[in-house]
Design an enzyme around this catalytic site. Structure first.
Site, short mmCIF file in Angstrom:
data_model
loop_
_atom_site.label_atom_id
_atom_site.label_comp_id
_atom_site.label_asym_id
_atom_site.label_seq_id
_atom_site.Cartn_x
_atom_site.Cartn_y
_atom_site.Cartn_z
N CYS A 164 59.84 50.99 42.73
CA CYS A 164 60.16 51.74 43.63
C CYS A 164 58.96 53.31 43.91
CB CYS A 164 60.87 53.01 42.26
SG CYS A 164 62.73 52.58 41.79
N GLY B 75 60.50 49.93 47.79
CA GLY B 75 61.92 49.38 47.40
C GLY B 75 62.92 49.99 48.45
N ASN C 123 59.38 56.13 39.10
CA ASN C 123 59.21 53.80 39.04
C ASN C 123 58.67 54.09 37.96
OD1 ASN C 123 57.62 51.98 40.51
ND2 ASN C 123 56.04 53.14 40.18
N GLY C 124 58.75 52.78 37.02
CA GLY C 124 58.82 51.90 36.10
C GLY C 124 60.03 51.74 35.52
N TYR D 107 49.85 42.03 45.60
CA TYR D 107 50.80 42.40 47.18
C TYR D 107 51.67 43.84 46.47
CZ TYR D 107 55.74 41.14 47.73
OH TYR D 107 56.72 40.96 48.98
N SER E 95 51.60 39.36 53.90
CA SER E 95 51.35 39.23 52.53
C SER E 95 49.70 38.69 52.22
CB SER E 95 51.85 39.70 51.43
OG SER E 95 52.57 38.53 51.23
N ASP F 123 50.05 34.62 48.25
CA ASP F 123 49.23 35.66 47.17
C ASP F 123 49.85 35.09 46.27
OD1 ASP F 123 52.13 37.45 46.95
OD2 ASP F 123 51.88 37.11 49.32
N CYS G 225 47.30 45.50 33.05
CA CYS G 225 48.21 44.50 32.15
C CYS G 225 48.35 43.12 31.86
CB CYS G 225 49.47 45.48 32.26
SG CYS G 225 50.95 44.67 31.77
N CYS H 11 52.39 38.93 32.71
CA CYS H 11 52.93 38.17 33.73
C CYS H 11 52.04 37.18 33.90
CB CYS H 11 53.42 38.37 34.80
SG CYS H 11 52.19 39.49 35.67
#
Length: 482
Positions: free
Chosen positions: A26, A53, A127-128, A268, A309, A372, A459, A462
Site C-alpha cells: 500500500c 496499490g 501499509n503492512g 521491485y 522493472s 527482477d 527480512c 520469502c
C-alpha cells in the site's frame, strides 16, 4: 550450463490474470501545510505512489475541528475529481492507495479508516500486515467492539480509538507494544498528524519538508519530489513522529534489536527514483545486474530486460558483461487496466496482448533475458516462446533475486506455497518448464551486497523462510463471511 528446449506442459498465458510478480503493498501519505490545498497535494502524492496499490484510494482532511474524508474503489485518478476534492478543506491530510493483503478488495476495506473516539475524530492509513491480527481482532470482538471490515487496518484503528492511554501519544505507545508484524501508519487526529513505523522497519516511510511551514510523510521519497517537498530523513524503525504546524516532534523511539527491511523494496516494489537508506534504487538495481553478471555469465549477443522493472538490472548486466544492451520487448502498459475481456481469438494471442517483440533486435541472436523475479512462473515461459518466435536462437534467463520459496506474511501478497514455482521445483526443473537454454538466479549474498547495507538488516523470509517476528499463518480472506 546444459542447454535444453524441452518444456513441460504449460497453460496458455492470460494477460488479464495476475502478473507473475509479488503484488504491491500500500502507499501512505500525510501532510501538514497551513497555507496549502492539502487535499490536492495529497492527491498528487498518492498519484506518485499508485504503483504500490491500485484497488482503492482515499483522503481524509482535518481543519482543526473535525475530519472529512472520501474514499472509493479504483485508481487515484478515477476516484478523485474536482467535485469530491473541493469539500476536503483543512490544514492536515492523510491519503492511502491500497493493495489488499488482509481482507479482500472491497469498499469496506478501503482506507483511511475514520472513527469517532473519546479523544475526538481519528483517521488511520496503514501499509503492512499484522502477524498477530487474528488474536487482536478476537480481543476487540470480545470487548464488544463492532467491526465493519475484514482488514487488519481497522483492527489498528479500533485499538487506537479505544485503547489504553489518556492521549494519542500514550495510545500509540501501547499499540506498538501489543502489535506484531509490519506497519507504517499515518494517524490523523483533530489537530495533529502522527507517523509511525514498526520496530523492525520492514517497509519504508520518510519525512520531507514543504516550504517554510509544511511537512510531509510518505511511503517513498518519489512522492515528496512530486509535490515539491525536500527529503529530510527516513522515519526510524520504532519511531513515533508527531507533526503539527510547529514542526515535527519525536514522541518515542522503540526499535527492535535489529532492523529487518523488506528486500523486495530494493528488488521491485519501490520506484527506481526513490531513495532508501541513502541509496538510489536505480543505482542499487544496476548493481544487482552487475552482481548477476559476475555470478552467472552467459555466452550471448544481446541483453534485454523484461520491461519495465528489470531495465536498471539489465543495464548493469550489460555493463559488467560487455554484452550490448538492447530493447527486445515493448510492453503495453494499459492492457491490465481494462475490464473488457478478450474473446477466444484474442486469448489465443496470449502474451502478445501484453508484449510485442522487436524482431529486428532479436533475429539470429543469443539473448540474455533479465527479470527482477519469478514468482509463479506463469509469464516467463510464454515470453521465452515469444522471443524464439521473433528469431532468438537462444534464451538465457537471469533473475535479479534469489528463488522465492516461501510466502510473505508481513505485508506483501507473495502467493502461497503451492503457487510458488521455486517451492515445488528445482532450478533445472524450472528451466525445463520455461523452455530456456539456461536459468540462473542472483544469490542472496549478491543481492545484499548490491544494497551496500549490513546483511543482518533485512527480512529474508520469502527466500529462506526465516522471519523477524513470530508468524501466524493467515489466509488473506480469513475474516471474510463465507
Amino acid at each position: 550450463m546444459e542447454s535444453t528446449r524441452t518444456r513441460e506442459a504449460m497453460p496458455e498465458f492470460d494477460p488479464f490474470e495476475r502478473d507473475d510478480k509479488p503484488a504491491h503493498e500500500c502507499g501512505i501519505f500525510g501532510i501538514v501545510a497551513p497555507d496549502a490545498d492539502v487535499a490536492r497535494l495529497t492527491f498528487f502524492g498518492l498519484y506518485a505512489l499508485q504503483h504500490r496499490g491500485q484497488e482503492s484510494a482515499g483522503i481524509a482532511v482535518s481543519n482543526g475541528r473535525g475530519l472529512r474524508y472520501y474514499k472509493q474503489m479504483g485508481l487515484v485518478s478515477h476516484v478523485f475529481n474536482e467535485d469530491n476534492l473541493r469539500p476536503l478543506v483543512g490544514h492536515f491530510a492523510i491519503g492511502h492507495t491500497r493493495y489488499s493483503t488482509t481482507g479482500s478488495s472491497k469498499l469496506e476495506n478501503a482506507q483511511p479508516f475514520v472513527v469517532e473516539s473519546a479523544l475526538g475524530p481519528l483517521a488511520v492509513g496503514h501499509n503492512g500486515n499484522l502477524s498477530n491480527a487474528a488474536a487482536l481482532r478476537r480481543e476487540l470482538l470480545l470487548r464488544g467492539v463492532g467491526l465493519t471490515s475484514t482488514s487488519d487496518s481497522e483492527v489498528i484503528t479500533q485499538m487506537l480509538a479505544g485503547g489504553e492511554g489518556r492521549t494519542w501519544e500514550e495510545k500509540l505507545r501501547v499499540f506498538m507494544v501489543r502489535a506484531q508484524g509490519a506497519y507504517c501508519l499515518t494517524v490523523l487526529t483533530r489537530d495533529a498528524l502522527f507517523a509511525v513505523r514498526d520496530p523492525w522497519g520492514l517497509h519504508p516511510l520518510c519525512l520531507g519538508r514543504l516550504g517554510d511551514r509544511g511537512w510531509v510523510v510518505a511511503s517513498e521519497s518519489c512522492a515528496l519530489g512530486t509535490i515539491g517537498a525536500q527529503f529530510v530523513r527516513e522515519v526510524e524503525p520504532g519511531e513515533i513522529l508527531m507533526l503539527t504546524e510547529e514542526g515535527p516532534q519525536v514522541i518515542a523511539r522503540m526499535p527492535a534489536a535489529r532492523s529487518a527491511a523488506c528486500l523486495f523494496e530494493y528488488i521491485y516494489f519501490a520506484r527506481p527514483d526513490s531513495v532508501l537508506q541513502g541509496a538510489s534504487l536505480h543505482a542499487v538495481r544496476v548493481s544487482q545486474g552487475r552482481e548477476l553478471a559476475r555470478e552467472s555469465p552467459a555466452d550471448a549477443d544481446v541483453v534485454i530486460p523484461v520491461p519495465d522493472s528489470a531495465v536498471p538490472a539489465a543495464i548493469g548486466y550489460a555493463q559488467e558483461s560487455g554484452i550490448p544492451y538492447s530493447e527486445g520487448l515493448i510492453k503495453n502498459r494499459y492492457i491490465g487496466r481494462t475490464f473488457i475481456q478478450p474473446d477466444d481469438q484474442l486469448r489465443k494471442v496470449g502474451i502478445s496482448l501484453k508484449f510485442n517483440a522487436l524482431a529486428e533486435n532479436l533475429a539470429g541472436k543469443r539473448v540474455v533475458l533479465i527479470d527482477d523475479s519469478i514468482v509463479r512462473g506463469n509469464t516467463s515461459g510464454p515470453i521465452v516462446r515469444l522471443l524464439r518466435e521473433a528469431g532468438a536462437t537462444e534464451v538465457h534467463i537471469r533473475v535479479c533475486s534469489p528463488p522465492i520459496r516461501h510466502p510473505c506474511f508481513l505485508g506483501v501478497d507473495m502467493a502461497s506455497y503451492p503457487e510458488l514455482i521455486a517451492h515445488r521445483m528445482s532450478i533445472p526443473e524450472i528451466q525445463r518448464h520455461l523452455g530456456a537454454d539456461s536459468l540462473a538466479y542472483l544469490s542472496l549474498d549478491g543481492l545484499i551486497r548490491s544494497t551496500r547495507r549490513e546483511p543482518g538488516n533485512f527480512c529474508k523470509g520469502c527466500f529462506i523462510g526465516e522471519y523477524p517476528v513470530d508468524i501466524e499463518v493467515l489466509d488473506k480472506e480469513l475474516f471474510e463471511v463465507r
